[in-house]
Design a protein around this motif. Structure first.
Motif, PDB file in Angstrom:
ATOM      1  N   TYR A  50      55.237 -12.022  94.257  1.00  0.00           N
ATOM      2  CA  TYR A  50      55.035 -11.368  92.963  1.00  0.00           C
ATOM      3  C   TYR A  50      54.170 -12.222  92.051  1.00  0.00           C
ATOM      4  O   TYR A  50      53.287 -11.720  91.364  1.00  0.00           O
ATOM      5  CB  TYR A  50      56.397 -11.107  92.314  1.00  0.00           C
ATOM      6  CG  TYR A  50      56.366  -9.970  91.335  1.00  0.00           C
ATOM      7  CD1 TYR A  50      56.055 -10.191  90.006  1.00  0.00           C
ATOM      8  CD2 TYR A  50      56.619  -8.670  91.740  1.00  0.00           C
ATOM      9  CE1 TYR A  50      56.014  -9.155  89.099  1.00  0.00           C
ATOM     10  CE2 TYR A  50      56.581  -7.628  90.841  1.00  0.00           C
ATOM     11  CZ  TYR A  50      56.280  -7.878  89.531  1.00  0.00           C
ATOM     12  OH  TYR A  50      56.220  -6.850  88.642  1.00  0.00           O
ATOM     13  N   ASN A  53      50.092 -12.147  92.084  1.00  0.00           N
ATOM     14  CA  ASN A  53      49.321 -11.102  91.403  1.00  0.00           C
ATOM     15  C   ASN A  53      49.870 -10.770  90.028  1.00  0.00           C
ATOM     16  O   ASN A  53      49.540  -9.729  89.479  1.00  0.00           O
ATOM     17  CB  ASN A  53      49.303  -9.823  92.259  1.00  0.00           C
ATOM     18  CG  ASN A  53      48.503 -10.004  93.515  1.00  0.00           C
ATOM     19  OD1 ASN A  53      47.460 -10.628  93.497  1.00  0.00           O
ATOM     20  ND2 ASN A  53      49.011  -9.487  94.610  1.00  0.00           N
ATOM     21  N   THR A  72      52.523  -7.038  87.088  1.00  0.00           N
ATOM     22  CA  THR A  72      51.833  -7.208  88.360  1.00  0.00           C
ATOM     23  C   THR A  72      50.520  -6.444  88.346  1.00  0.00           C
ATOM     24  O   THR A  72      50.416  -5.390  87.724  1.00  0.00           O
ATOM     25  CB  THR A  72      52.720  -6.776  89.548  1.00  0.00           C
ATOM     26  OG1 THR A  72      52.085  -7.144  90.768  1.00  0.00           O
ATOM     27  CG2 THR A  72      52.994  -5.299  89.537  1.00  0.00           C
ATOM     28  N   ARG A  73      49.541  -7.043  89.030  1.00  0.00           N
ATOM     29  CA  ARG A  73      48.204  -6.459  89.104  1.00  0.00           C
ATOM     30  C   ARG A  73      47.846  -6.170  90.543  1.00  0.00           C
ATOM     31  O   ARG A  73      48.375  -6.778  91.466  1.00  0.00           O
ATOM     32  CB  ARG A  73      47.172  -7.431  88.534  1.00  0.00           C
ATOM     33  CG  ARG A  73      47.425  -7.764  87.119  1.00  0.00           C
ATOM     34  CD  ARG A  73      46.616  -8.871  86.537  1.00  0.00           C
ATOM     35  NE  ARG A  73      45.500  -9.386  87.283  1.00  0.00           N
ATOM     36  CZ  ARG A  73      44.569 -10.146  86.753  1.00  0.00           C
ATOM     37  NH1 ARG A  73      44.609 -10.461  85.486  1.00  0.00           N
ATOM     38  NH2 ARG A  73      43.588 -10.618  87.473  1.00  0.00           N
ATOM     39  N   SER A  74      46.904  -5.295  90.715  1.00  0.00           N
ATOM     40  CA  SER A  74      46.383  -4.951  92.032  1.00  0.00           C
ATOM     41  C   SER A  74      45.320  -5.962  92.446  1.00  0.00           C
ATOM     42  O   SER A  74      44.694  -6.612  91.605  1.00  0.00           O
ATOM     43  CB  SER A  74      45.767  -3.553  91.996  1.00  0.00           C
ATOM     44  OG  SER A  74      45.112  -3.274  93.198  1.00  0.00           O
ATOM     45  N   ASN A  75      45.091  -6.084  93.739  1.00  0.00           N
ATOM     46  CA  ASN A  75      43.971  -6.874  94.241  1.00  0.00           C
ATOM     47  C   ASN A  75      42.668  -6.085  94.223  1.00  0.00           C
ATOM     48  O   ASN A  75      41.596  -6.655  94.367  1.00  0.00           O
ATOM     49  CB  ASN A  75      44.243  -7.334  95.678  1.00  0.00           C
ATOM     50  CG  ASN A  75      45.262  -8.435  95.722  1.00  0.00           C
ATOM     51  OD1 ASN A  75      45.344  -9.257  94.825  1.00  0.00           O
ATOM     52  ND2 ASN A  75      46.048  -8.447  96.776  1.00  0.00           N
ATOM     53  N   MET A  76      42.759  -4.761  94.056  1.00  0.00           N
ATOM     54  CA  MET A  76      41.564  -3.916  94.050  1.00  0.00           C
ATOM     55  C   MET A  76      40.772  -4.150  92.763  1.00  0.00           C
ATOM     56  O   MET A  76      41.325  -4.076  91.664  1.00  0.00           O
ATOM     57  CB  MET A  76      41.957  -2.450  94.197  1.00  0.00           C
ATOM     58  CG  MET A  76      42.568  -2.139  95.552  1.00  0.00           C
ATOM     59  SD  MET A  76      43.093  -0.428  95.720  1.00  0.00           S
ATOM     60  CE  MET A  76      44.650  -0.477  94.856  1.00  0.00           C
ATOM     61  N   ILE A  79      40.773  -1.827  89.518  1.00  0.00           N
ATOM     62  CA  ILE A  79      41.958  -1.718  88.651  1.00  0.00           C
ATOM     63  C   ILE A  79      42.638  -3.063  88.419  1.00  0.00           C
ATOM     64  O   ILE A  79      43.757  -3.129  87.918  1.00  0.00           O
ATOM     65  CB  ILE A  79      42.967  -0.687  89.209  1.00  0.00           C
ATOM     66  CG1 ILE A  79      43.428  -1.057  90.620  1.00  0.00           C
ATOM     67  CG2 ILE A  79      42.391   0.714  89.139  1.00  0.00           C
ATOM     68  CD1 ILE A  79      44.566  -0.194  91.138  1.00  0.00           C
ATOM     69  N   LYS A  80      41.956  -4.145  88.731  1.00  0.00           N
ATOM     70  CA  LYS A  80      42.539  -5.479  88.563  1.00  0.00           C
ATOM     71  C   LYS A  80      42.780  -5.831  87.087  1.00  0.00           C
ATOM     72  O   LYS A  80      43.580  -6.697  86.770  1.00  0.00           O
ATOM     73  CB  LYS A  80      41.635  -6.517  89.216  1.00  0.00           C
ATOM     74  CG  LYS A  80      42.286  -7.855  89.378  1.00  0.00           C
ATOM     75  CD  LYS A  80      41.458  -8.787  90.204  1.00  0.00           C
ATOM     76  CE  LYS A  80      42.188 -10.092  90.328  1.00  0.00           C
ATOM     77  NZ  LYS A  80      42.467 -10.478  91.663  1.00  0.00           N
ATOM     78  N   TYR A  84      50.986  -3.605  85.559  1.00  0.00           N
ATOM     79  CA  TYR A  84      52.140  -2.713  85.423  1.00  0.00           C
ATOM     80  C   TYR A  84      53.340  -3.573  85.076  1.00  0.00           C
ATOM     81  O   TYR A  84      53.597  -4.589  85.733  1.00  0.00           O
ATOM     82  CB  TYR A  84      52.380  -1.943  86.727  1.00  0.00           C
ATOM     83  CG  TYR A  84      53.494  -0.939  86.597  1.00  0.00           C
ATOM     84  CD1 TYR A  84      53.246   0.325  86.076  1.00  0.00           C
ATOM     85  CD2 TYR A  84      54.796  -1.270  86.941  1.00  0.00           C
ATOM     86  CE1 TYR A  84      54.273   1.249  85.929  1.00  0.00           C
ATOM     87  CE2 TYR A  84      55.821  -0.355  86.795  1.00  0.00           C
ATOM     88  CZ  TYR A  84      55.559   0.897  86.288  1.00  0.00           C
ATOM     89  OH  TYR A  84      56.590   1.795  86.128  1.00  0.00           O
TER      90      TYR A  84
END
Length: 166
Positions: A50, A53, A72-76, A79-80, A84
């Protein structure tokens, strides 16, 4: 009260806290005894993953975790910039400024990590949480109909967001 970043070595205390929270409120996603983490190693791995990210911040006094907030964030790449969040505060520590302090520390992390939007969902009947989120600049962006099935009926959830301006 101290707000600090959770470490993997504190995983057991955090898991105990989460299980207590599951029993104290119907507003968190897990029902009591539904959490599948079974041992310390598994919980430490969850915390470490956790933190790669995002962040988990805990509010604690000398002996207890009072509450937490996670982002938490996305690796993409597309949308980084969005994180959320989830927040939970033990029942006996609500209405004592714990949520406010957790958000204050989270906002510091947000600015240091180039997050420009925060998102969350909240059950429409969780008026205390709605008030906390609105006090911290979140706005309702939409509604997820029949999102939660609990105690024999469906509950809608609001999508909420906050744009972070530097």
């Amino acid at each position: 009260m101290e707000i600090k970043k959770l470490t993997a070595t504190e995983a057991t205390a955090f898991l105990t806290f989460l299980r207590q929270l599951d029993y104290e409120t119907n507003f968190m996603l897990f029902n009591p005894d539904e959490r599948r983490t079974t041992n310390l190693e598994m919980q430490q791995q969850i915390v470490e993953t956790y933190q790669q990210n995002g962040v988990i911040l805990v509010a604690q006094d000398k002996n207890n975790i009072l509450g937490f907030i996670s982002a938490t964030r996305s690796n993409m790449q597309k949308i980084k910039h969005i994180a959320y969040i989830v927040i939970g505060i033990r029942k006996k520590f609500r209405h004592q400024g714990v949520g406010k302090k957790l958000f204050e520390e989270l906002f510091k992390w947000v600015f240091q990590n180039q997050v420009t939007k925060l998102e969350l969902t909240v059950m429409v009947n969780n008026l205390v949480a709605l008030h906390l989120y609105q006090q911290n600049g979140f706005e309702i962006e939409g509604c997820k109909r029949n999102s939660i099935f609990q105690e024999g009926h469906y509950i809608d959830e609001y999508y909420m967001g906050k744009i972070i301006s530097n």
